[in-house]
Design a protein around this motif. Sequence first.
Motif, PDB file in Angstrom:
ATOM      1  N   ARG A   1       0.830  -1.208   0.000  1.00  0.00           N
ATOM      2  CA  ARG A   1       0.000   0.000   0.000  1.00  0.00           C
ATOM      3  C   ARG A   1       0.865   1.260   0.000  1.00  0.00           C
ATOM      4  O   ARG A   1       0.619   2.204  -0.751  1.00  0.00           O
ATOM      5  CB  ARG A   1      -0.943   0.002   1.199  1.00  0.00           C
TER       6      ARG A   1
ATOM      7  N   ARG B   1       2.533   1.703  -3.443  1.00  0.00           N
ATOM      8  CA  ARG B   1       1.504   2.035  -4.435  1.00  0.00           C
ATOM      9  C   ARG B   1       1.089   3.490  -4.268  1.00  0.00           C
ATOM     10  O   ARG B   1       0.983   4.238  -5.238  1.00  0.00           O
ATOM     11  CB  ARG B   1       0.288   1.107  -4.262  1.00  0.00           C
ATOM     12  N   TRP B   2       0.901   3.901  -3.037  1.00  0.00           N
ATOM     13  CA  TRP B   2       0.483   5.276  -2.766  1.00  0.00           C
ATOM     14  C   TRP B   2       1.603   6.257  -3.140  1.00  0.00           C
ATOM     15  O   TRP B   2       1.350   7.309  -3.712  1.00  0.00           O
ATOM     16  CB  TRP B   2       0.112   5.414  -1.289  1.00  0.00           C
TER      17      TRP B   2
ATOM     18  N   THR C   1      -3.440   3.676  -8.239  1.00  0.00           N
ATOM     19  CA  THR C   1      -4.641   3.188  -7.570  1.00  0.00           C
ATOM     20  C   THR C   1      -4.574   1.670  -7.429  1.00  0.00           C
ATOM     21  O   THR C   1      -3.777   1.011  -8.111  1.00  0.00           O
ATOM     22  CB  THR C   1      -5.913   3.554  -8.353  1.00  0.00           C
ATOM     23  N   GLN C   2      -5.444   1.134  -6.598  1.00  0.00           N
ATOM     24  CA  GLN C   2      -5.523  -0.320  -6.479  1.00  0.00           C
ATOM     25  C   GLN C   2      -5.918  -0.932  -7.817  1.00  0.00           C
ATOM     26  O   GLN C   2      -5.406  -1.983  -8.197  1.00  0.00           O
ATOM     27  CB  GLN C   2      -6.537  -0.720  -5.403  1.00  0.00           C
ATOM     28  N   GLN C   3      -6.806  -0.267  -8.517  1.00  0.00           N
ATOM     29  CA  GLN C   3      -7.253  -0.767  -9.819  1.00  0.00           C
ATOM     30  C   GLN C   3      -6.084  -0.816 -10.805  1.00  0.00           C
ATOM     31  O   GLN C   3      -5.912  -1.789 -11.533  1.00  0.00           O
ATOM     32  CB  GLN C   3      -8.380   0.117 -10.371  1.00  0.00           C
TER      33      GLN C   3
ATOM     34  N   ALA D   1      -3.753  -3.638  -9.871  1.00  0.00           N
ATOM     35  CA  ALA D   1      -4.392  -4.913 -10.192  1.00  0.00           C
ATOM     36  C   ALA D   1      -4.303  -5.211 -11.685  1.00  0.00           C
ATOM     37  O   ALA D   1      -4.004  -6.344 -12.085  1.00  0.00           O
ATOM     38  CB  ALA D   1      -5.848  -4.895  -9.732  1.00  0.00           C
TER      39      ALA D   1
ATOM     40  N   PHE E   1      -8.997  -5.774  -8.400  1.00  0.00           N
ATOM     41  CA  PHE E   1      -8.548  -4.830  -7.376  1.00  0.00           C
ATOM     42  C   PHE E   1      -8.932  -5.287  -5.971  1.00  0.00           C
ATOM     43  O   PHE E   1      -8.264  -4.954  -4.995  1.00  0.00           O
ATOM     44  CB  PHE E   1      -9.068  -3.415  -7.656  1.00  0.00           C
ATOM     45  N   GLN E   2      -9.989  -6.087  -5.854  1.00  0.00           N
ATOM     46  CA  GLN E   2     -10.387  -6.591  -4.539  1.00  0.00           C
ATOM     47  C   GLN E   2      -9.279  -7.455  -3.933  1.00  0.00           C
ATOM     48  O   GLN E   2      -9.085  -7.468  -2.716  1.00  0.00           O
ATOM     49  CB  GLN E   2     -11.684  -7.415  -4.622  1.00  0.00           C
TER      50      GLN E   2
ATOM     51  N   ILE F   1      -6.074  -6.971  -4.438  1.00  0.00           N
ATOM     52  CA  ILE F   1      -5.079  -6.015  -3.937  1.00  0.00           C
ATOM     53  C   ILE F   1      -5.512  -5.518  -2.563  1.00  0.00           C
ATOM     54  O   ILE F   1      -4.692  -5.413  -1.644  1.00  0.00           O
ATOM     55  CB  ILE F   1      -4.880  -4.835  -4.923  1.00  0.00           C
ATOM     56  N   GLN F   2      -6.791  -5.209  -2.396  1.00  0.00           N
ATOM     57  CA  GLN F   2      -7.308  -4.770  -1.094  1.00  0.00           C
ATOM     58  C   GLN F   2      -7.014  -5.810  -0.018  1.00  0.00           C
ATOM     59  O   GLN F   2      -6.576  -5.470   1.082  1.00  0.00           O
ATOM     60  CB  GLN F   2      -8.824  -4.554  -1.154  1.00  0.00           C
TER      61      GLN F   2
ATOM     62  N   GLU G   1      -3.329  -5.836   0.836  1.00  0.00           N
ATOM     63  CA  GLU G   1      -2.914  -4.648   1.584  1.00  0.00           C
ATOM     64  C   GLU G   1      -3.362  -4.684   3.044  1.00  0.00           C
ATOM     65  O   GLU G   1      -2.719  -4.080   3.890  1.00  0.00           O
ATOM     66  CB  GLU G   1      -3.413  -3.382   0.887  1.00  0.00           C
TER      67      GLU G   1
END
Length: 123
Positions: A14, A17-18, A23-25, A28, A35-36, A38-39, A42
């Motif tokens: 995270r 990436r930030w 973005t997570q998308q 992914a 992307f879920q 990735i969530q 994270e």
Amino acid sequence: MKHPVDVHVGKRVRHRRWMVGMTQQQLAERVGIKFQQIQKYETGMNRVSASRLWDIADALEVPVSFFFEGLDQSQAPEVANESAPADILTDKEALELVRSYYAMPENQRRRLFELARVLSDAA
């Protein structure tokens, strides 16, 4: 139950990436997953396999070892500086400050760093 190493690796994913403004998308898509997922990585809910971690490292342009940096420190009790959170990577303001800092020209960064050092010694 979440394993502390999985949580740490997820936080580092995270954080990176930030820091690169992704973005997570977007991550992914580069890795070829939803992307879920990735969530879940994270938050440490799902473990990242070695091959997937390799793909994530490639997409975020860091070595795989990046995700394990500071692991011993993240499991140690908080030390003397109580004004800083135990895990600085979870503090959005700190991450924003670091991103802004590295967006500056190097000579300005050095001057700002010296100013911050002087101000922290004066406090």
